[in-house]
Scaffold this motif. Structure first.
Motif, mmCIF file in Angstrom:
data_model
loop_
_atom_site.group_PDB
_atom_site.id
_atom_site.type_symbol
_atom_site.label_atom_id
_atom_site.label_comp_id
_atom_site.label_asym_id
_atom_site.label_seq_id
_atom_site.Cartn_x
_atom_site.Cartn_y
_atom_site.Cartn_z
ATOM 1 N N ASN A 1 -4.694 15.690 -7.024
ATOM 2 C CA ASN A 1 -5.555 15.400 -5.881
ATOM 3 C C ASN A 1 -5.639 13.898 -5.644
ATOM 4 O O ASN A 1 -5.707 13.115 -6.567
ATOM 5 N N GLY A 2 -5.624 13.508 -4.387
ATOM 6 C CA GLY A 2 -5.784 12.108 -4.042
ATOM 7 C C GLY A 2 -4.493 11.363 -3.783
ATOM 8 O O GLY A 2 -4.521 10.275 -3.218
ATOM 9 N N LEU A 3 -3.359 11.908 -4.199
ATOM 10 C CA LEU A 3 -2.088 11.238 -3.940
ATOM 11 C C LEU A 3 -1.691 11.492 -2.487
ATOM 12 O O LEU A 3 -1.648 12.633 -2.037
ATOM 13 N N VAL A 4 -1.426 10.425 -1.738
ATOM 14 C CA VAL A 4 -1.103 10.540 -0.320
ATOM 15 C C VAL A 4 0.405 10.427 -0.137
ATOM 16 O O VAL A 4 1.026 9.478 -0.602
ATOM 17 N N VAL A 5 0.968 11.419 0.556
ATOM 18 C CA VAL A 5 2.372 11.384 0.930
ATOM 19 C C VAL A 5 2.427 11.487 2.452
ATOM 20 O O VAL A 5 1.711 12.270 3.057
ATOM 21 N N LYS A 6 3.284 10.654 3.061
ATOM 22 C CA LYS A 6 3.358 10.593 4.519
ATOM 23 C C LYS A 6 4.798 10.665 4.999
ATOM 24 O O LYS A 6 5.709 10.180 4.332
ATOM 25 N N CYS B 1 3.842 6.125 -7.673
ATOM 26 C CA CYS B 1 2.728 6.021 -6.719
ATOM 27 C C CYS B 1 1.386 6.265 -7.390
ATOM 28 O O CYS B 1 0.405 5.582 -7.084
ATOM 29 N N LYS C 1 4.981 17.529 -1.921
ATOM 30 C CA LYS C 1 3.721 18.260 -1.761
ATOM 31 C C LYS C 1 3.646 19.454 -2.699
ATOM 32 O O LYS C 1 2.582 19.789 -3.218
ATOM 33 N N THR D 1 0.834 -1.205 0.000
ATOM 34 C CA THR D 1 0.000 0.000 0.000
ATOM 35 C C THR D 1 0.867 1.253 0.000
ATOM 36 O O THR D 1 0.372 2.339 -0.240
ATOM 37 N N LYS D 2 2.166 1.057 0.266
ATOM 38 C CA LYS D 2 3.074 2.198 0.369
ATOM 39 C C LYS D 2 4.392 1.898 -0.338
ATOM 40 O O LYS D 2 4.788 0.746 -0.454
ATOM 41 N N GLU E 1 0.690 4.903 -1.543
ATOM 42 C CA GLU E 1 1.054 6.068 -0.762
ATOM 43 C C GLU E 1 2.576 6.176 -0.779
ATOM 44 O O GLU E 1 3.271 5.168 -0.830
ATOM 45 N N GLU F 1 4.274 8.960 10.596
ATOM 46 C CA GLU F 1 2.829 8.740 10.468
ATOM 47 C C GLU F 1 2.471 7.271 10.259
ATOM 48 O O GLU F 1 1.295 6.945 10.087
#
Length: 145
Positions: free
Chosen positions: A135-140, A108, A126, A9-10, A114, A144
């Motif tokens: 929009n919708g792309l998750v960066v952590k 990704c 970012k 998932t990442k 993610e 986290e």
């Protein structure tokens, strides 16, 4: 009975793995190592070679994590990264994110994953996401996890 995760998932870049292995926060380090070993977190292909070239001691620690899986940057990812780079444009001051940032974002996006990294790299990720309206792309951040 819990169902086994069918895929990652990442994805984590070099900056993320360096920070995770260097952190004094055992909870973060454990979460990253567990994620890699379970297959939930995969690494961008080339992380191992890059880490070996810049930090032999950290590379030795990295080698103890087994199993590891890697996500290869494919031609489709590179093509998408080039498009994002062109869409992003250059800034007035000439500080342009490195091509690896665009490739990681493209990877990704195409794979539905993610992105996990460190605050400095996340700032650039970012900025690309915002400037290219992704929009919708998750960066952590690794903290986290």
């Amino acid at each position: 009975m819990a169902q086994k995760n069918s895929g990652p998932t990442k994805v984590m870049d070099l900056h993320g793995i360096r920070a995770a292995l260097n952190t004094t926060n055992n909870q973060v380090k454990s979460a990253v190592i567990d994620g890699i070993q379970s297959g939930d977190i995969q690494l961008v292909k080339g992380v191992s070679e890059e880490l070996k070239a810049i930090d032999e001691d950290l590379y030795a620690d990295f080698q103890t994590i087994k199993p590891k899986k890697y996500m290869k940057i494919k031609a489709a990812h590179q093509s998408h990264a080039q498009m994002l780079s062109e869409q992003h444009g250059s800034s007035i001051f000439g500080s342009f994110p490195p091509s690896e940032r665009f490739e990681s974002i493209a990877l990704c996006m195409k794979e539905g994953l993610e992105l996990v990294s460190t605050p400095k790299a996340l700032k650039e990720y970012k900025r690309i996401i915002s400037k290219c309206s992704l929009n919708g792309l998750v960066v952590k951040d690794i903290s986290e996890l």
